[in-house]
Design a protein around this motif. Structure first.
Motif, PDB file in Angstrom:
ATOM      1  N   ASP A 263       0.181  12.149  -3.400  1.00 46.23           N
ATOM      2  CA  ASP A 263       1.019  13.291  -3.791  1.00 46.23           C
ATOM      3  C   ASP A 263       0.289  14.608  -3.545  1.00 46.23           C
ATOM      4  O   ASP A 263       0.850  15.547  -2.976  1.00 46.23           O
ATOM      5  CB  ASP A 263       1.429  13.194  -5.270  1.00 46.23           C
ATOM      6  N   LEU A 264      -0.962  14.679  -3.955  1.00 50.15           N
ATOM      7  CA  LEU A 264      -1.757  15.902  -3.809  1.00 50.15           C
ATOM      8  C   LEU A 264      -1.961  16.239  -2.335  1.00 50.15           C
ATOM      9  O   LEU A 264      -1.751  17.377  -1.909  1.00 50.15           O
ATOM     10  CB  LEU A 264      -3.112  15.719  -4.499  1.00 50.15           C
ATOM     11  N   LEU A 265      -2.345  15.256  -1.529  1.00 48.81           N
ATOM     12  CA  LEU A 265      -2.625  15.512  -0.119  1.00 48.81           C
ATOM     13  C   LEU A 265      -1.351  15.809   0.670  1.00 48.81           C
ATOM     14  O   LEU A 265      -1.360  16.664   1.560  1.00 48.81           O
ATOM     15  CB  LEU A 265      -3.384  14.328   0.486  1.00 48.81           C
TER      16      LEU A 265
ATOM     17  N   MET B  55       0.845  -1.180   0.000  1.00 48.58           N
ATOM     18  CA  MET B  55       0.000   0.000   0.000  1.00 48.58           C
ATOM     19  C   MET B  55       0.891   1.244   0.000  1.00 48.58           C
ATOM     20  O   MET B  55       1.741   1.391   0.865  1.00 48.58           O
ATOM     21  CB  MET B  55      -0.888  -0.032   1.254  1.00 48.58           C
ATOM     22  N   PRO B  56       0.701   2.127  -0.956  1.00 48.82           N
ATOM     23  CA  PRO B  56       1.504   3.353  -1.027  1.00 48.82           C
ATOM     24  C   PRO B  56       1.299   4.233   0.208  1.00 48.82           C
ATOM     25  O   PRO B  56       0.204   4.281   0.769  1.00 48.82           O
ATOM     26  CB  PRO B  56       0.979   4.060  -2.279  1.00 48.82           C
ATOM     27  N   ALA B  57       2.361   4.906   0.619  1.00 47.94           N
ATOM     28  CA  ALA B  57       2.294   5.780   1.795  1.00 47.94           C
ATOM     29  C   ALA B  57       3.189   6.991   1.586  1.00 47.94           C
ATOM     30  O   ALA B  57       4.134   6.961   0.800  1.00 47.94           O
ATOM     31  CB  ALA B  57       2.728   5.018   3.040  1.00 47.94           C
ATOM     32  N   ARG B  58       2.884   8.078   2.298  1.00 46.81           N
ATOM     33  CA  ARG B  58       3.713   9.279   2.318  1.00 46.81           C
ATOM     34  C   ARG B  58       3.791   9.753   3.762  1.00 46.81           C
ATOM     35  O   ARG B  58       2.771   9.844   4.444  1.00 46.81           O
ATOM     36  CB  ARG B  58       3.096  10.420   1.500  1.00 46.81           C
ATOM     37  N   THR B  59       4.980  10.070   4.216  1.00 51.73           N
ATOM     38  CA  THR B  59       5.151  10.662   5.545  1.00 51.73           C
ATOM     39  C   THR B  59       5.602  12.102   5.346  1.00 51.73           C
ATOM     40  O   THR B  59       6.551  12.361   4.619  1.00 51.73           O
ATOM     41  CB  THR B  59       6.181   9.873   6.377  1.00 51.73           C
TER      42      THR B  59
ATOM     43  N   VAL C  26       3.018  13.045   9.982  1.00 56.90           N
ATOM     44  CA  VAL C  26       1.875  12.157   9.782  1.00 56.90           C
ATOM     45  C   VAL C  26       2.171  11.259   8.583  1.00 56.90           C
ATOM     46  O   VAL C  26       2.968  11.616   7.711  1.00 56.90           O
ATOM     47  CB  VAL C  26       0.557  12.938   9.540  1.00 56.90           C
ATOM     48  N   THR C  27       1.524  10.116   8.563  1.00 55.04           N
ATOM     49  CA  THR C  27       1.664   9.202   7.433  1.00 55.04           C
ATOM     50  C   THR C  27       0.313   9.029   6.770  1.00 55.04           C
ATOM     51  O   THR C  27      -0.686   8.723   7.438  1.00 55.04           O
ATOM     52  CB  THR C  27       2.213   7.835   7.887  1.00 55.04           C
ATOM     53  N   LEU C  28       0.294   9.246   5.471  1.00 55.80           N
ATOM     54  CA  LEU C  28      -0.907   9.056   4.658  1.00 55.80           C
ATOM     55  C   LEU C  28      -0.786   7.734   3.931  1.00 55.80           C
ATOM     56  O   LEU C  28       0.296   7.388   3.443  1.00 55.80           O
ATOM     57  CB  LEU C  28      -1.041  10.182   3.629  1.00 55.80           C
ATOM     58  N   ARG C  29      -1.891   7.003   3.818  1.00 54.77           N
ATOM     59  CA  ARG C  29      -1.901   5.742   3.072  1.00 54.77           C
ATOM     60  C   ARG C  29      -3.154   5.669   2.219  1.00 54.77           C
ATOM     61  O   ARG C  29      -4.217   6.149   2.623  1.00 54.77           O
ATOM     62  CB  ARG C  29      -1.881   4.535   4.010  1.00 54.77           C
TER      63      ARG C  29
ATOM     64  N   VAL D   3      -8.408   7.406   1.771  1.00 48.79           N
ATOM     65  CA  VAL D   3      -7.086   7.761   2.303  1.00 48.79           C
ATOM     66  C   VAL D   3      -7.168   7.745   3.821  1.00 48.79           C
ATOM     67  O   VAL D   3      -8.136   8.236   4.399  1.00 48.79           O
ATOM     68  CB  VAL D   3      -6.654   9.160   1.809  1.00 48.79           C
ATOM     69  N   THR D   4      -6.130   7.188   4.465  1.00 50.24           N
ATOM     70  CA  THR D   4      -6.049   7.238   5.919  1.00 50.24           C
ATOM     71  C   THR D   4      -4.871   8.108   6.317  1.00 50.24           C
ATOM     72  O   THR D   4      -3.950   8.332   5.528  1.00 50.24           O
ATOM     73  CB  THR D   4      -5.872   5.841   6.548  1.00 50.24           C
ATOM     74  N   ILE D   5      -4.931   8.599   7.546  1.00 55.05           N
ATOM     75  CA  ILE D   5      -3.851   9.408   8.103  1.00 55.05           C
ATOM     76  C   ILE D   5      -3.592   8.899   9.516  1.00 55.05           C
ATOM     77  O   ILE D   5      -4.524   8.509  10.225  1.00 55.05           O
ATOM     78  CB  ILE D   5      -4.223  10.913   8.097  1.00 55.05           C
ATOM     79  N   GLU D   6      -2.311   8.876   9.895  1.00 52.50           N
ATOM     80  CA  GLU D   6      -1.958   8.407  11.224  1.00 52.50           C
ATOM     81  C   GLU D   6      -0.717   9.130  11.710  1.00 52.50           C
ATOM     82  O   GLU D   6       0.020   9.718  10.919  1.00 52.50           O
ATOM     83  CB  GLU D   6      -1.708   6.897  11.215  1.00 52.50           C
ATOM     84  N   THR D   7      -0.513   9.082  13.013  1.00 53.01           N
ATOM     85  CA  THR D   7       0.716   9.585  13.608  1.00 53.01           C
ATOM     86  C   THR D   7       1.461   8.382  14.177  1.00 53.01           C
ATOM     87  O   THR D   7       0.928   7.268  14.194  1.00 53.01           O
ATOM     88  CB  THR D   7       0.424  10.592  14.740  1.00 53.01           C
TER      89      THR D   7
END
Length: 93
Positions: free
Chosen positions: A76-78, A1-5, A62-65, A33-37
């Motif tokens: 990328d946008l978020l 699953m792609p993620a961005r921190t 934060v990490t988006l997935r 999309v989920t977001i977590e710390t």
């Protein structure tokens, strides 16, 4: 699953206006999309109430997935949105 921190750039973190702007943008994505710390479980990025429970401050990471056909583009946008100071960028002049 792609993620961005990413680090949250808004001076108030993910509260008030920045949370509203971010949750609206997340709800417009074609994939969930989920977001977590580091200390929280993932929550729906499109839910302003869930965003507020994360208590994300300025400079916090934060990490988006996301998963699905357009997951990379949505992340990328978020991520780019979180890297802006939304408190200043959308202020009424």
């Amino acid at each position: 699953m792609p993620a961005r921190t990413v680090k949250v750039a808004s001076s108030s973190g993910l509260h008030a206006r920045p949370a509203a702007i971010f949750s609206q943008a997340a709800s417009e994505q074609s994939v969930p999309v989920t977001i977590e710390t580091a200390s929280s479980a993932p929550v729906k990025a499109s839910s302003i109430l869930m965003l507020l429970t994360l208590d994300v401050g300025h400079g916090d990471e934060v990490t988006l997935r996301a998963e699905g056909e357009s997951a990379e583009e949505s992340l990328d946008l978020l991520a780019a949105l979180l890297e802006k100071n939304l408190d200043e960028e959308f202020q009424d002049h």
